[in-house]
Design a protein around this motif. Structure first.
Motif, PDB file in Angstrom:
ATOM      1  N   LEU A   1       3.780   1.494  -1.487  1.00  0.00           N
ATOM      2  CA  LEU A   1       4.186   1.631  -2.888  1.00  0.00           C
ATOM      3  C   LEU A   1       3.059   2.248  -3.706  1.00  0.00           C
ATOM      4  N   MET A   2       1.833   1.831  -3.428  1.00  0.00           N
ATOM      5  CA  MET A   2       0.666   2.393  -4.117  1.00  0.00           C
ATOM      6  C   MET A   2       0.539   3.884  -3.835  1.00  0.00           C
TER       7      MET A   2
ATOM      8  N   GLU B   1       0.826  -1.202   0.000  1.00  0.00           N
ATOM      9  CA  GLU B   1       0.000   0.000   0.000  1.00  0.00           C
ATOM     10  C   GLU B   1       0.867   1.262   0.000  1.00  0.00           C
TER      11      GLU B   1
ATOM     12  N   ALA C   1      -4.533  -3.126  -4.877  1.00  0.00           N
ATOM     13  CA  ALA C   1      -3.380  -2.218  -4.780  1.00  0.00           C
ATOM     14  C   ALA C   1      -2.510  -2.321  -6.032  1.00  0.00           C
ATOM     15  N   LEU C   2      -2.326  -3.545  -6.517  1.00  0.00           N
ATOM     16  CA  LEU C   2      -1.525  -3.747  -7.729  1.00  0.00           C
ATOM     17  C   LEU C   2      -2.168  -3.070  -8.941  1.00  0.00           C
TER      18      LEU C   2
ATOM     19  N   ILE D   1      -1.438   0.604  -8.742  1.00  0.00           N
ATOM     20  CA  ILE D   1      -0.037   0.870  -9.095  1.00  0.00           C
ATOM     21  C   ILE D   1       0.167   0.806 -10.604  1.00  0.00           C
TER      22      ILE D   1
ATOM     23  N   GLN E   1       3.360   5.773  -5.652  1.00  0.00           N
ATOM     24  CA  GLN E   1       3.160   5.817  -7.101  1.00  0.00           C
ATOM     25  C   GLN E   1       2.047   6.784  -7.484  1.00  0.00           C
ATOM     26  N   THR E   2       0.966   6.801  -6.689  1.00  0.00           N
ATOM     27  CA  THR E   2      -0.133   7.721  -6.995  1.00  0.00           C
ATOM     28  C   THR E   2       0.241   9.166  -6.661  1.00  0.00           C
TER      29      THR E   2
ATOM     30  N   SER F   1      -1.484   3.713 -12.346  1.00  0.00           N
ATOM     31  CA  SER F   1      -0.740   4.958 -12.093  1.00  0.00           C
ATOM     32  C   SER F   1       0.483   5.060 -12.992  1.00  0.00           C
ATOM     33  N   ILE F   2       1.195   3.948 -13.135  1.00  0.00           N
ATOM     34  CA  ILE F   2       2.369   3.926 -14.019  1.00  0.00           C
ATOM     35  C   ILE F   2       1.959   4.187 -15.459  1.00  0.00           C
TER      36      ILE F   2
END
Length: 279
Positions: free
Chosen positions: A38-39, A36, A101-102, A105, A42-43, A108-109
């Motif tokens: 990392l999420m 989370e 969550a994945l 991510i 990234q956001t 977002s990428i």
């Protein structure tokens, strides 16, 4: 020596922020929120890019994102909304918490690269928001980061035992309704948002997660020892990254700090395991 004196403020800011992030990261790992985190990171980076894209359309300028810090507000707002949405959906489909969550991510990428492709003017913001550059942070940004970092550090030290108890409860039972949970998330969001905005996503995530994850591989580590290791290890990593940058000007500072972090805590882990075998 002269170069160290010249970058003294940057080094001080880097140390304070690295330590604060590392200490907050202890509870993220205990609460099983690494993915989370990392999420969120990234956001937040996506928010900076969205802000730069909107700025380029409205004012035909993108420098306002960092010089005017519009991107920080958009970054925090977007990340907060996605985190809130992820929390709501996770309660409904708990078995898909990781997968949700994945998805956030990955999207977002994808959106970050699409917006960058649509407007090449914002590519510099993409690079800065990911790699960051401690060396080029302005004096105003440095003083603001000192304030945020010290406030986060004071918050942690003031509530460290209660935070530890909350983290154990959340890690074991998966839910926490205490108001301190919201206070922790507020401090985390603000510290992460400012750090990503100035120092980049790589530095922020590295300081948050690497120390606790690596030290967690040692069976003998305890809470107090972990805190002391982060205070020393994160500080040394920042100093090492700056020294490397001074010696080799082409080397980026933030990635160097992350590499030093990994090396320092890997060596510390090896010594801890050797100590366990001897005893």
């Amino acid at each position: 020596m002269e170069m160290l004196e010249f970058y003294a403020l940057n080094i001080l800011v880097g140390v304070i922020l690295a330590v604060t992030l590392g200490l907050l990261g202890v509870h993220l790992v205990i609460r099983q929120k690494s993915l989370e985190t990392l999420m969120i990171g990234q956001t937040m980076q996506l928010g900076i890019i969205v802000g730069a894209f909107i700025s380029s359309l409205l004012w035909h300028e993108t420098k306002l994102i960092h010089e005017g810090h519009i991107g920080l507000g958009i970054s925090l707002g977007l990340a907060g909304f996605i985190y809130f949405l992820h929390g709501k959906l996770s309660k409904k489909w708990y078995q898909l918490k990781t997968e949700l969550a994945l998805i956030a991510i990955i999207l977002s990428i994808a959106l970050t690269h699409v917006l960058t492709a649509l407007n090449p003017l914002i590519e510099s913001h993409f690079v800065r928001s990911f790699v960051g550059d401690i060396v080029t942070a302005s004096q105003g940004e440095n003083y603001f980061l000192i304030i945020v970092g010290l406030l986060g550090l004071i918050y942690f030290l003031n509530f460290k035992q209660k935070l530890f108890e909350d983290s154990l409860d959340l890690g074991l039972y998966g839910d926490l309704t205490h108001k301190r949970a919201y206070g922790f998330e507020f401090v985390l969001f603000l510290t992460m948002g400012v750090s990503i905005h100035v120092f980049g996503l790589m530095f922020t995530l590295g300081c948050l997660l690497i120390p606790t994850i690596l030290m967690g591989l040692s069976k003998s580590i305890n809470y107090k020892s972990l805190i002391l290791n982060i205070l020393l290890g994160n500080s040394l990593a920042v100093l090492g990254g700056f020294l490397l940058n001074i010696q080799f000007e082409n080397l980026p500072t933030s990635p160097s700090i992350v590499i030093f972090l990994s090396l320092i805590f890997s060596v510390r882990l090896i010594f801890a395991r050797l100590g366990n075998r001897v005893s």
